[in-house]
Design a protein around this motif. Sequence first.
Motif, PDB file in Angstrom:
ATOM      1  N   VAL A 114       0.839  -1.195   0.000  1.00 15.59           N
ATOM      2  CA  VAL A 114       0.000   0.000   0.000  1.00 15.59           C
ATOM      3  C   VAL A 114       0.874   1.245   0.000  1.00 15.59           C
ATOM      4  O   VAL A 114       0.679   2.164  -0.804  1.00 15.59           O
ATOM      5  CB  VAL A 114      -0.962  -0.005   1.213  1.00 15.59           C
ATOM      6  CG1 VAL A 114      -1.610   1.353   1.411  1.00 15.59           C
ATOM      7  CG2 VAL A 114      -2.019  -1.089   1.043  1.00 15.59           C
ATOM      8  N   SER A 115       1.852   1.282   0.867  1.00 13.21           N
ATOM      9  CA  SER A 115       2.739   2.440   0.984  1.00 13.21           C
ATOM     10  C   SER A 115       3.481   2.711  -0.320  1.00 13.21           C
ATOM     11  O   SER A 115       3.579   3.859  -0.774  1.00 13.21           O
ATOM     12  CB  SER A 115       3.736   2.207   2.124  1.00 13.21           C
ATOM     13  OG  SER A 115       4.621   3.284   2.237  1.00 13.21           O
ATOM     14  N   ASN A 116       4.001   1.652  -0.941  1.00 11.58           N
ATOM     15  CA  ASN A 116       4.733   1.821  -2.201  1.00 11.58           C
ATOM     16  C   ASN A 116       3.857   2.384  -3.306  1.00 11.58           C
ATOM     17  O   ASN A 116       4.274   3.290  -4.039  1.00 11.58           O
ATOM     18  CB  ASN A 116       5.347   0.486  -2.647  1.00 11.58           C
ATOM     19  CG  ASN A 116       6.512   0.068  -1.802  1.00 11.58           C
ATOM     20  OD1 ASN A 116       7.143   0.877  -1.109  1.00 11.58           O
ATOM     21  ND2 ASN A 116       6.819  -1.226  -1.823  1.00 11.58           N
ATOM     22  N   LEU A 117       2.650   1.870  -3.433  1.00 10.54           N
ATOM     23  CA  LEU A 117       1.768   2.337  -4.500  1.00 10.54           C
ATOM     24  C   LEU A 117       1.250   3.741  -4.245  1.00 10.54           C
ATOM     25  O   LEU A 117       1.147   4.559  -5.164  1.00 10.54           O
ATOM     26  CB  LEU A 117       0.616   1.359  -4.704  1.00 10.54           C
ATOM     27  CG  LEU A 117       0.990   0.050  -5.377  1.00 10.54           C
ATOM     28  CD1 LEU A 117      -0.155  -0.946  -5.331  1.00 10.54           C
ATOM     29  CD2 LEU A 117       1.444   0.288  -6.805  1.00 10.54           C
ATOM     30  N   VAL A 118       0.928   4.054  -3.003  1.00  8.79           N
ATOM     31  CA  VAL A 118       0.438   5.400  -2.673  1.00  8.79           C
ATOM     32  C   VAL A 118       1.568   6.413  -2.869  1.00  8.79           C
ATOM     33  O   VAL A 118       1.359   7.500  -3.421  1.00  8.79           O
ATOM     34  CB  VAL A 118      -0.137   5.453  -1.246  1.00  8.79           C
ATOM     35  CG1 VAL A 118      -0.387   6.880  -0.807  1.00  8.79           C
ATOM     36  CG2 VAL A 118      -1.436   4.651  -1.169  1.00  8.79           C
ATOM     37  N   SER A 119       2.783   6.047  -2.448  1.00  8.62           N
ATOM     38  CA  SER A 119       3.937   6.947  -2.610  1.00  8.62           C
ATOM     39  C   SER A 119       4.254   7.172  -4.084  1.00  8.62           C
ATOM     40  O   SER A 119       4.583   8.303  -4.480  1.00  8.62           O
ATOM     41  CB  SER A 119       5.162   6.365  -1.917  1.00  8.62           C
ATOM     42  OG  SER A 119       4.957   6.284  -0.533  1.00  8.62           O
ATOM     43  N   ALA A 120       4.166   6.134  -4.883  1.00  8.73           N
ATOM     44  CA  ALA A 120       4.457   6.255  -6.308  1.00  8.73           C
ATOM     45  C   ALA A 120       3.452   7.163  -7.014  1.00  8.73           C
ATOM     46  O   ALA A 120       3.774   7.820  -7.999  1.00  8.73           O
ATOM     47  CB  ALA A 120       4.476   4.871  -6.962  1.00  8.73           C
ATOM     48  N   ARG A 121       2.240   7.196  -6.510  1.00 10.98           N
ATOM     49  CA  ARG A 121       1.183   8.004  -7.118  1.00 10.98           C
ATOM     50  C   ARG A 121       1.323   9.479  -6.770  1.00 10.98           C
ATOM     51  O   ARG A 121       0.892  10.346  -7.508  1.00 10.98           O
ATOM     52  CB  ARG A 121      -0.181   7.496  -6.653  1.00 10.98           C
ATOM     53  CG  ARG A 121      -1.322   8.193  -7.324  1.00 10.98           C
ATOM     54  CD  ARG A 121      -2.641   7.507  -7.006  1.00 10.98           C
ATOM     55  NE  ARG A 121      -3.685   8.141  -7.762  1.00 10.98           N
ATOM     56  CZ  ARG A 121      -4.608   8.942  -7.223  1.00 10.98           C
ATOM     57  NH1 ARG A 121      -4.626   9.165  -5.938  1.00 10.98           N
ATOM     58  NH2 ARG A 121      -5.530   9.496  -7.987  1.00 10.98           N
ATOM     59  N   ALA A 122       1.941   9.766  -5.638  1.00 13.60           N
ATOM     60  CA  ALA A 122       2.037  11.153  -5.155  1.00 13.60           C
ATOM     61  C   ALA A 122       2.921  12.019  -6.019  1.00 13.60           C
ATOM     62  O   ALA A 122       3.711  11.632  -6.773  1.00 13.60           O
ATOM     63  CB  ALA A 122       2.562  11.156  -3.721  1.00 13.60           C
TER      64      ALA A 122
END
Length: 122
Positions: A114-122
């Motif tokens: 979750v953290s990786n995907l949310v961070s990549a989207r930011a």
Amino acid sequence: MLNRILVLDDNQDLLNIVEETLSYENYQVLVTSDSHNLIEIAKIFRPDLFILDYKVTGMKSEEICRQIKWHPQFGRVPVILSSAYFHKDINYESMGCDDVIAKPFGLDELVGKVSNLVSARA
């Protein structure tokens, strides 16, 4: 502002655990077992990430994933498919998901994805 995670699963125990875990990690979490109204729910909640059960009751998760990815508001929102029934011969990325997680999964693994995907989207 907290990142919002929308979780679709028909296992209430799993929904409770995922909601508690991700809330503890400072995400705003909405859980549902309503596969037929997921897009309408998402329009109101405006998630930054979806987690979809692959074998959810109702609509097929690959159809739900495609609806999300084809929707103008959610096309760039990451989707994680979760399942205990993954098959090596199926290309899950072709369904539009950004990652998969096999059940049972560790909570650290879930938070990491979750953290990786949310961070990549930011």
